[in-house]
Design an enzyme around this catalytic site. Sequence first.
Site, PDB file in Angstrom:
ATOM      1  N   ASP A  89       1.447   5.866 -17.288  1.00 35.42           N
ATOM      2  CA  ASP A  89       0.013   5.555 -17.254  1.00 35.42           C
ATOM      3  C   ASP A  89      -0.787   6.831 -16.982  1.00 35.42           C
ATOM      4  O   ASP A  89      -0.226   7.886 -16.684  1.00 35.42           O
ATOM      5  CB  ASP A  89      -0.276   4.442 -16.211  1.00 35.42           C
ATOM      6  CG  ASP A  89      -0.020   4.888 -14.776  1.00 35.42           C
ATOM      7  OD1 ASP A  89      -0.510   5.968 -14.377  1.00 35.42           O
ATOM      8  OD2 ASP A  89       0.657   4.141 -14.036  1.00 35.42           O
ATOM      9  N   HIS A 104       8.186  11.182 -18.095  1.00 31.99           N
ATOM     10  CA  HIS A 104       8.667  10.165 -19.031  1.00 31.99           C
ATOM     11  C   HIS A 104       7.683   9.873 -20.163  1.00 31.99           C
ATOM     12  O   HIS A 104       7.769   8.832 -20.802  1.00 31.99           O
ATOM     13  CB  HIS A 104       9.008   8.868 -18.265  1.00 31.99           C
ATOM     14  CG  HIS A 104      10.193   9.017 -17.363  1.00 31.99           C
ATOM     15  ND1 HIS A 104      10.478   8.160 -16.335  1.00 31.99           N
ATOM     16  CD2 HIS A 104      11.182   9.952 -17.360  1.00 31.99           C
ATOM     17  CE1 HIS A 104      11.596   8.565 -15.721  1.00 31.99           C
ATOM     18  NE2 HIS A 104      12.023   9.646 -16.326  1.00 31.99           N
ATOM     19  N   THR A 171       8.943   4.970  -5.891  1.00 34.59           N
ATOM     20  CA  THR A 171      10.027   5.019  -6.885  1.00 34.59           C
ATOM     21  C   THR A 171      11.322   4.582  -6.235  1.00 34.59           C
ATOM     22  O   THR A 171      11.620   4.954  -5.102  1.00 34.59           O
ATOM     23  CB  THR A 171      10.189   6.429  -7.510  1.00 34.59           C
ATOM     24  OG1 THR A 171      11.391   6.448  -8.307  1.00 34.59           O
ATOM     25  CG2 THR A 171      10.255   7.544  -6.479  1.00 34.59           C
TER      26      THR A 171
HETATM   27  P1  OAD Z   1      11.059   1.002 -10.034  1.00 35.45           P
HETATM   28  O1  OAD Z   1      10.519  -0.296 -10.516  1.00 35.45           O
HETATM   29  O2  OAD Z   1      12.501   1.258 -10.191  1.00 35.45           O
HETATM   30  O3  OAD Z   1      10.704   1.165  -8.487  1.00 35.45           O
HETATM   31  C1  OAD Z   1       9.414   0.889  -8.004  1.00 35.45           C
HETATM   32  C2  OAD Z   1       9.344   1.222  -6.542  1.00 35.45           C
HETATM   33  O4  OAD Z   1       8.011   1.012  -6.113  1.00 35.45           O
HETATM   34  C3  OAD Z   1      10.256   0.357  -5.653  1.00 35.45           C
HETATM   35  O5  OAD Z   1      10.956   1.172  -4.733  1.00 35.45           O
HETATM   36  C4  OAD Z   1       9.240  -0.553  -4.922  1.00 35.45           C
HETATM   37  O6  OAD Z   1       9.662  -0.903  -3.607  1.00 35.45           O
HETATM   38  C5  OAD Z   1       8.022   0.347  -4.872  1.00 35.45           C
HETATM   39  N1  OAD Z   1       6.729  -0.340  -4.702  1.00 35.45           N
HETATM   40  C6  OAD Z   1       6.362  -1.595  -5.058  1.00 35.45           C
HETATM   41  N2  OAD Z   1       5.074  -1.832  -4.766  1.00 35.45           N
HETATM   42  C7  OAD Z   1       4.596  -0.711  -4.205  1.00 35.45           C
HETATM   43  C8  OAD Z   1       3.321  -0.310  -3.699  1.00 35.45           C
HETATM   44  N3  OAD Z   1       2.263  -1.140  -3.713  1.00 35.45           N
HETATM   45  N4  OAD Z   1       3.206   0.935  -3.197  1.00 35.45           N
HETATM   46  C9  OAD Z   1       4.261   1.780  -3.179  1.00 35.45           C
HETATM   47  N5  OAD Z   1       5.477   1.466  -3.656  1.00 35.45           N
HETATM   48  C10 OAD Z   1       5.649   0.251  -4.166  1.00 35.45           C
HETATM   49  O7  OAD Z   1      10.172   2.136 -10.740  1.00 35.45           O
HETATM   50  P2  OAD Z   1      10.486   3.703 -10.923  1.00 35.45           P
HETATM   51  O8  OAD Z   1      11.337   4.213  -9.824  1.00 35.45           O
HETATM   52  O9  OAD Z   1       9.190   4.362 -11.187  1.00 35.45           O
HETATM   53  O10 OAD Z   1      11.295   4.853 -17.169  1.00 35.45           O
HETATM   54  O11 OAD Z   1      11.317   3.680 -12.262  1.00 35.45           O
HETATM   55  C11 OAD Z   1      11.738   4.884 -12.834  1.00 35.45           C
HETATM   56  C12 OAD Z   1      11.777   4.771 -14.336  1.00 35.45           C
HETATM   57  O12 OAD Z   1      12.530   3.618 -14.720  1.00 35.45           O
HETATM   58  C13 OAD Z   1      10.428   4.543 -14.980  1.00 35.45           C
HETATM   59  O13 OAD Z   1       9.714   5.741 -15.189  1.00 35.45           O
HETATM   60  C14 OAD Z   1      10.780   3.879 -16.270  1.00 35.45           C
HETATM   61  C15 OAD Z   1      11.825   2.934 -15.782  1.00 35.45           C
HETATM   62  O14 OAD Z   1      12.776   2.531 -16.697  1.00 35.45           O
HETATM   63  C16 OAD Z   1      11.077   4.754 -18.490  1.00 35.45           C
HETATM   64  O15 OAD Z   1      10.541   3.789 -18.999  1.00 35.45           O
HETATM   65  C17 OAD Z   1      11.569   5.915 -19.279  1.00 35.45           C
END
Ligand code: OAD
Length: 229
Positions: A89, A104, A171
């Site tokens: 985003d 990404h 993340t």
């Molecule tokens: P995830 O969905 O794996 O993790 C999201 C994290 O955000 C988790 O640890 C949640 O606990 C946390 N979370 C939820 N709500 C929140 C809030 N309000 N404030 C802070 N944290 C919160 O997402 P990513 O780690 O970003 O890649 O995933 C990594 C990659 O996997 C993405 O970039 C995407 C995905 O497949 C591609 O599409 C290439």
Amino acid sequence: MKKLVVLTGAGISAESGIKTFREMGGLWEEYDVMEVASPEAWENNPELVMRFYNERRKKLLDAKPNEGHRGLVELEKYFDVQIITQNVDDLHERAGSKNILHLHGELRKARSTFDSNLIYDINGWDLKLGDTCEKGHQLRPHIVWFGEEVPAIAEAAAICESADILVVIGTSLNVYPAAGLLDYAPKNIPVYLIDPNDVNTSNNTITFIKEKAGTGVKKLINLLPNIRN
Ligand code: OAD
């Protein structure tokens, strides 16, 4: 100014109404990642891939940056802030952060399937089969799919090596090579992790701020004055 490097993931945009991936109700529960976000998916069913990213883009146009994104902009008053984001985003940009590296890809951009250097802004939300680059080849979403190289990873690692402070926000640290970036930070620097849920990491010097991004970044701002120059 000290260099503050921030690694962000889907969680920082959750309070803007953008779904995360791996939580209950997350995107990868609704969709099979290999059917919408892989080179094989593009090969086998480009219509579905286009529709998936068009839906994401449509939702993004209605979303707004939240307190978490804005808090990182505020930190620029005190630190040389560099954001490395796994998010596709543009909410860091719209909040006003200056230095953002997208690991990404970017949802609001398309690139040529013939020449990956030909990258275009998408007007609105709709990218179609039949939309072509200036050389006449099909455009695809400017996203790093599973199984593809992460072109910005070397630059991101170098940024982490130069950090005085590292902050990780929202993340799950499940996806490599992004998750491995923590290992590039110098060993003795302060590391903060903001997430409302537990996150597994091998780094045992992390200060956990167990909050959502909006509240968490506010807490971080109150913690950091002690280590400002
Ligand atoms: P995830 O969905 O794996 O993790 C999201 C994290 O955000 C988790 O640890 C949640 O606990 C946390 N979370 C939820 N709500 C929140 C809030 N309000 N404030 C802070 N944290 C919160 O997402 P990513 O780690 O970003 O890649 O995933 C990594 C990659 O996997 C993405 O970039 C995407 C995905 O497949 C591609 O599409 C290439």
